[in-house]
Design a protein around this motif. Sequence first.
Motif, PDB file in Angstrom:
ATOM      1  N   GLU A 106       0.503   5.708   0.786  1.00  0.00           N
ATOM      2  CA  GLU A 106      -0.350   6.832   1.175  1.00  0.00           C
ATOM      3  C   GLU A 106      -0.312   7.853   0.048  1.00  0.00           C
ATOM      4  O   GLU A 106       0.749   8.303  -0.376  1.00  0.00           O
ATOM      5  CB  GLU A 106       0.141   7.457   2.482  1.00  0.00           C
ATOM      6  N   THR A 149       0.847  -1.190   0.000  1.00  0.00           N
ATOM      7  CA  THR A 149       0.000   0.000   0.000  1.00  0.00           C
ATOM      8  C   THR A 149       0.883   1.241   0.000  1.00  0.00           C
ATOM      9  O   THR A 149       2.066   1.184   0.319  1.00  0.00           O
ATOM     10  CB  THR A 149      -0.922   0.032   1.233  1.00  0.00           C
ATOM     11  N   ASN A 172      -5.361   9.306   1.942  1.00  0.00           N
ATOM     12  CA  ASN A 172      -5.878   7.934   1.985  1.00  0.00           C
ATOM     13  C   ASN A 172      -4.784   6.940   1.596  1.00  0.00           C
ATOM     14  O   ASN A 172      -3.835   7.273   0.899  1.00  0.00           O
ATOM     15  CB  ASN A 172      -7.068   7.771   1.033  1.00  0.00           C
ATOM     16  N   THR A 173      -4.956   5.703   2.047  1.00  0.00           N
ATOM     17  CA  THR A 173      -4.028   4.631   1.723  1.00  0.00           C
ATOM     18  C   THR A 173      -4.667   3.734   0.673  1.00  0.00           C
ATOM     19  O   THR A 173      -5.809   3.303   0.831  1.00  0.00           O
ATOM     20  CB  THR A 173      -3.675   3.821   2.977  1.00  0.00           C
TER      21      THR A 173
END
Length: 90
Positions: free
Chosen positions: A36, A34, A41-42
């Motif tokens: 950011e 993932t 938001n991630t």
Amino acid sequence: MRKGIHPAYGPVVFRDRAANHAFLTRSTMTSEKTVEWADGNTYPVVDVEISDVSHPFYTGTARVLDTAGRVERFERRYGDRRRNGKRGGA
């Protein structure tokens, strides 16, 4: 559409490793990694080797093949058999 047969479709970040460029889009691809994003938001991130930012076709660095030059070079090297009085074939 039938329920339960389609993959999940959501936001994904694609990151071009060659150009150090990333863009956020929607896709069915998933990833364990993932990142950011600028909005805080991630999102899952998918690393790609090449994109429109680094591909030679889009950057204008693509090589154009000189097919006319290749034909002339072939004829110079091997000659035209009909002009030389020789007949090719069986």
